[in-house]
Design a protein around this motif. Structure first.
Motif, PDB file in Angstrom:
ATOM      1  N   ILE A 190      39.374  29.889  47.347  1.00 54.23           N
ATOM      2  CA  ILE A 190      39.072  30.901  48.362  1.00 54.23           C
ATOM      3  C   ILE A 190      39.975  30.716  49.576  1.00 54.23           C
ATOM      4  O   ILE A 190      40.547  31.677  50.100  1.00 54.23           O
ATOM      5  N   ALA A 191      40.116  29.466  50.019  1.00 57.00           N
ATOM      6  CA  ALA A 191      40.971  29.202  51.191  1.00 57.00           C
ATOM      7  C   ALA A 191      42.403  29.652  50.918  1.00 57.00           C
ATOM      8  O   ALA A 191      43.009  30.373  51.731  1.00 57.00           O
ATOM      9  N   LYS A 192      42.920  29.288  49.764  1.00 55.10           N
ATOM     10  CA  LYS A 192      44.315  29.644  49.449  1.00 55.10           C
ATOM     11  C   LYS A 192      44.501  31.150  49.348  1.00 55.10           C
ATOM     12  O   LYS A 192      45.482  31.707  49.812  1.00 55.10           O
ATOM     13  N   ARG A 193      43.530  31.790  48.710  1.00 57.00           N
ATOM     14  CA  ARG A 193      43.600  33.234  48.536  1.00 57.00           C
ATOM     15  C   ARG A 193      43.542  33.957  49.883  1.00 57.00           C
ATOM     16  O   ARG A 193      44.297  34.896  50.133  1.00 57.00           O
ATOM     17  N   MET A 194      42.653  33.507  50.769  1.00 58.20           N
ATOM     18  CA  MET A 194      42.577  34.122  52.098  1.00 58.20           C
ATOM     19  C   MET A 194      43.879  33.905  52.865  1.00 58.20           C
ATOM     20  O   MET A 194      44.369  34.821  53.533  1.00 58.20           O
ATOM     21  N   ASN A 195      44.420  32.707  52.751  1.00 57.75           N
ATOM     22  CA  ASN A 195      45.669  32.428  53.466  1.00 57.75           C
ATOM     23  C   ASN A 195      46.782  33.353  52.992  1.00 57.75           C
ATOM     24  O   ASN A 195      47.581  33.835  53.783  1.00 57.75           O
TER      25      ASN A 195
ATOM     26  N   LYS B  55      32.205  42.715  45.457  1.00 59.00           N
ATOM     27  CA  LYS B  55      32.948  43.952  45.264  1.00 59.00           C
ATOM     28  C   LYS B  55      34.222  43.741  44.442  1.00 59.00           C
ATOM     29  O   LYS B  55      34.746  44.678  43.860  1.00 59.00           O
ATOM     30  N   THR B  56      34.730  42.532  44.399  1.00 61.60           N
ATOM     31  CA  THR B  56      35.968  42.273  43.653  1.00 61.60           C
ATOM     32  C   THR B  56      35.698  41.712  42.263  1.00 61.60           C
ATOM     33  O   THR B  56      36.608  41.627  41.439  1.00 61.60           O
ATOM     34  N   PHE B  57      34.451  41.329  41.996  1.00 65.73           N
ATOM     35  CA  PHE B  57      34.125  40.699  40.712  1.00 65.73           C
ATOM     36  C   PHE B  57      32.793  41.266  40.222  1.00 65.73           C
ATOM     37  O   PHE B  57      32.767  42.242  39.497  1.00 65.73           O
ATOM     38  N   CYS B  58      31.690  40.708  40.677  1.00 65.06           N
ATOM     39  CA  CYS B  58      30.391  41.325  40.418  1.00 65.06           C
ATOM     40  C   CYS B  58      29.350  40.736  41.364  1.00 65.06           C
ATOM     41  O   CYS B  58      29.463  39.590  41.780  1.00 65.06           O
TER      42      CYS B  58
ATOM     43  N   ASP C 149      43.416  36.871  35.166  1.00 63.63           N
ATOM     44  CA  ASP C 149      44.159  37.391  36.312  1.00 63.63           C
ATOM     45  C   ASP C 149      43.188  38.127  37.231  1.00 63.63           C
ATOM     46  O   ASP C 149      42.827  39.279  36.995  1.00 63.63           O
ATOM     47  N   PHE C 150      42.773  37.429  38.278  1.00 63.69           N
ATOM     48  CA  PHE C 150      41.771  37.984  39.186  1.00 63.69           C
ATOM     49  C   PHE C 150      42.278  39.268  39.843  1.00 63.69           C
ATOM     50  O   PHE C 150      41.537  40.237  39.993  1.00 63.69           O
ATOM     51  N   ASP C 151      43.544  39.270  40.232  1.00 57.23           N
ATOM     52  CA  ASP C 151      44.106  40.449  40.896  1.00 57.23           C
ATOM     53  C   ASP C 151      44.186  41.649  39.955  1.00 57.23           C
ATOM     54  O   ASP C 151      43.998  42.789  40.387  1.00 57.23           O
ATOM     55  N   ALA C 152      44.462  41.390  38.682  1.00 56.13           N
ATOM     56  CA  ALA C 152      44.535  42.491  37.723  1.00 56.13           C
ATOM     57  C   ALA C 152      43.175  43.172  37.602  1.00 56.13           C
ATOM     58  O   ALA C 152      43.079  44.397  37.477  1.00 56.13           O
ATOM     59  N   ASN C 153      42.117  42.386  37.665  1.00 56.01           N
ATOM     60  CA  ASN C 153      40.776  42.950  37.637  1.00 56.01           C
ATOM     61  C   ASN C 153      40.515  43.822  38.872  1.00 56.01           C
ATOM     62  O   ASN C 153      39.939  44.909  38.771  1.00 56.01           O
TER      63      ASN C 153
ATOM     64  N   ILE D 280      39.625  47.937  39.343  1.00 52.78           N
ATOM     65  CA  ILE D 280      38.561  48.463  40.208  1.00 52.78           C
ATOM     66  C   ILE D 280      39.129  49.499  41.167  1.00 52.78           C
ATOM     67  O   ILE D 280      38.576  50.601  41.322  1.00 52.78           O
ATOM     68  N   LYS D 281      40.246  49.172  41.781  1.00 48.07           N
ATOM     69  CA  LYS D 281      40.845  50.080  42.763  1.00 48.07           C
ATOM     70  C   LYS D 281      41.237  51.407  42.119  1.00 48.07           C
ATOM     71  O   LYS D 281      41.037  52.476  42.693  1.00 48.07           O
TER      72      LYS D 281
END
Lengths: 394, 394
Positions: free
Chosen positions: B78-83, B237-240, B285-289, B293-294
């Motif tokens: 989470i920290a890395k992703r937010m950064n 909202k990004t996963f479930c 791939d979290f971003d692909a998911n 959604i988008k």
């Protein structure tokens, strides 16, 4: 930046157990400190199967937002189970699913306590309940307990003379930390007394199903004539703690406030975890799993008691729990269990000094031992190490 | 029995959305009322696989008690992703895992608010945040917002003249309920102003990754020179949402209080759910998911906007969100959205009347529409039904 926190934050302190547990993380330490179930008994393969079924059959619901009250089939199972085991009279409308029973403790404080209100509790009492209630800045009044439970004469006189008593917090079955269980007679007397007052009773029962011997005494709720008893329950000790599923069971005029508070606190408890437990209870024999747990813990308790009898100096007193996870040790009055702890941790054995289990009158000569989490040979070795320190200090 | 609750309980009321949602449970109702993700996008099969792996490899840990702070590999991710996404500078020590970001809201109230303290917020603002904070009996002061975010002149004058402002609560990205996103310039002005005050900023960002178009503006935290911004995040909202995993990210002098409060509130968040998300992020791939959604939500937003343009009377104003789940409708001033709701529910279409999104100055002529949860044809049909009622009432 100078940050201004609310006054309640100053009342709260990090749990001593939590800080101590950090010292015991070294796997070489034989730890009787945690309140932790035996993980080798967790139904891991069954949960793999159950999760697969739940997600295949109802994944869209199981991963979606759920209702605040909880998953209805699970609420219903809990009500029925309580009615059967504890002779209560709950329906689905009396059950709110929480994130472990710790959340039930927090909500209890939130719903009942204005600053300065009084909580009556046993002495000693459950440390994490003290911490949960402290966030709402109450005053704690300890009622002395003996081997049969809370002392009724003292309870009565405190109820008569104390203003703003909002609730009485009790753990009548295999209490954490003392391991003692209230006698049937004491329970009856207790309910006779409290029904004369408009006071709520919080009956916290995480261990009641972990009984090794003896008949199950009546639950307080089964004797509740005026709807004043609130029950807190959990799957943490009968199933596993990592899913964080507990519940509050109460009359609907009280439960509706818990539901309101739950909604603003975190909307609802994990939908998937609730459905998984519910499905597990459908597909497997929940009681058989508890029987396995009881068998292992009973053996560990026996071995710990045996080792204590053999090894501890005879000035040291201890309880003989008939269930649950803990026993309680009283050292001679001049001793401080923290000194014992400091020496013990050097010898790679740990426990929890007892003073944090007293909200006011901290008895420094006490300590709590957990027997559920260590294999038999480590229990014997650990008790030997503590005994060595005790003999050395005496 | 007459039960005496704490005074805070009287401040709290059942969420209007929750009561309304009960009316919309009929599957024939086309509901734009919830704030609910599209369940057909949940990665169900992946979660079956992930759970199996986690339980097989580390079932004893995944089902056991965990640390209050959360599962370290997840905190680190989470920290890395937010950064990376929001140009923050967080390490693992800045992240606390919570039961959804709703729990972060509750803890924020608990940590900062004494009775009568002031919360500054947008107008309108997120309903469930109002309810979470209300439990701690603050006073809300609304700062007017326009299309670019909070109005800075008004913020400045309120900060100068208002005593005991403990924090400013904002949802700068695709706000719930308005759908608007603060402009980069407004964000900079906001941070310029607040750094002159010892006031905490709560940056609630559940929707920031659900951006359909336009460049990502700077997060408030990325411009935080004195450590006054607290970030709330969520996987709902990004996963479930059903796993109930969110987080608080803050400087350690603040986060330590959140950890303390988390410990007494429910010990920790579900160990298994945390490990499952962490493993999912390792294996998939979290971003692909999120891209999937988008794509779906963008299409639904487009279709809703198109239908509104075609069908709604031209006196009705509405926002054009560039992301998130909601858009906001303002009816002519004399209209009450509750009357519209009553007629709409008879025609089997639902939304949330807007007045509950204002803590004080309730604008009755507003309503919120959710576009994420209905398939395209139902969106068109639903908007037609609302338009019919609106034309009828105008």
């Amino acid at each position: 930046m100078s940050v201004k926190f609310a006054s309640r934050v100053q009342q709260m302190e990090s749990s001593e157990i939590r800080e101590l547990l950090k010292l015991t993380e070294n796997p070489e330490v034989i730890s009787f400190a945690g309140g932790v179930p035996a993980p080798e008994l967790f139904p891991i393969n069954e949960l793999i199967q159950v999760t697969k079924e739940v997600l295949e059959e109802s994944g869209e619901q199981a991963l979606q937002y759920g209702t605040t009250e909880g998953f209805n089939p699970l609420r219903e199972k809990i009500a029925k189970r309580m009615n059967k085991k504890f002779k209560t009279n709950f329906g689905i409308e009396n059950i709110l699913i929480t994130n472990g029973s710790q959340q039930g403790l927090d909500f209890t404080g939130k719903i009942f306590l204005d600053q300065g209100d009084v909580v009556l509790c046993e002495s000693p009492t459950y440390l994490a309940a003290i911490n949960a209630f402290k966030a709402y800045e109450p005053r704690f009044v300890e009622v002395q307990s003996d081997d049969e439970g809370m002392r009724i004469d003292e309870l009565e006189s405190l109820l008569k003379t104390t203003q703003n008593v909002k609730f009485i917090y009790i753990v009548p079955d295999f209490q954490n930390p003392s391991g003692t269980s209230w006698s049937p007679e004491r329970r009856k007397q207790f309910m006779q007394v409290v029904k004369e007052y408009d006071v709520v009773v919080v009956e916290d029962s995480p261990y009641s199903e972990i009984r090794f011997e003896g008949a199950t005494p009546p639950s307080m709720k089964s004797m509740d004539e005026k709807g004043q008893v609130i029950c807190l329950g959990t799957f943490s000790k009968t199933f596993c703690p990592g899913l964080r599923i507990g519940w509050v069971a109460a009359e609907t005029n009280i439960l509706e406030k818990y539901i309101l508070v739950k909604q603003s606190a975190d909307l609802h408890t994990s939908t998937l975890n609730q459905r998984n437990i519910s499905r597990y209870m459908d597909s497997y024999d929940f009681d058989a799993n508890i029987d396995k747990i009881k068998e292992v813990y009973k053996k560990r308790r026996d071995i710990m008691l045996e080792a204590i009898e053999e090894e501890f100096p005879k000035e040291v007193r201890f309880t003989r729990p008939m269930g649950g996870l803990f026993l309680w040790v009283e050292l001679p009055e001049h001793m401080d269990a923290r000194d014992v702890f400091t020496k013990c941790i050097k010898n790679k054995v740990a426990f929890v000094p007892g003073e944090s289990f007293f909200p006011n009158n901290r008895k420094k000569n006490t300590l709590r031992l957990n027997y559920s989490n260590m294999p038999e040979d480590r229990i014997v070795e650990g008790i030997k190490r503590i005994a060595l320190v005790l003999r050395d200090l005496l």
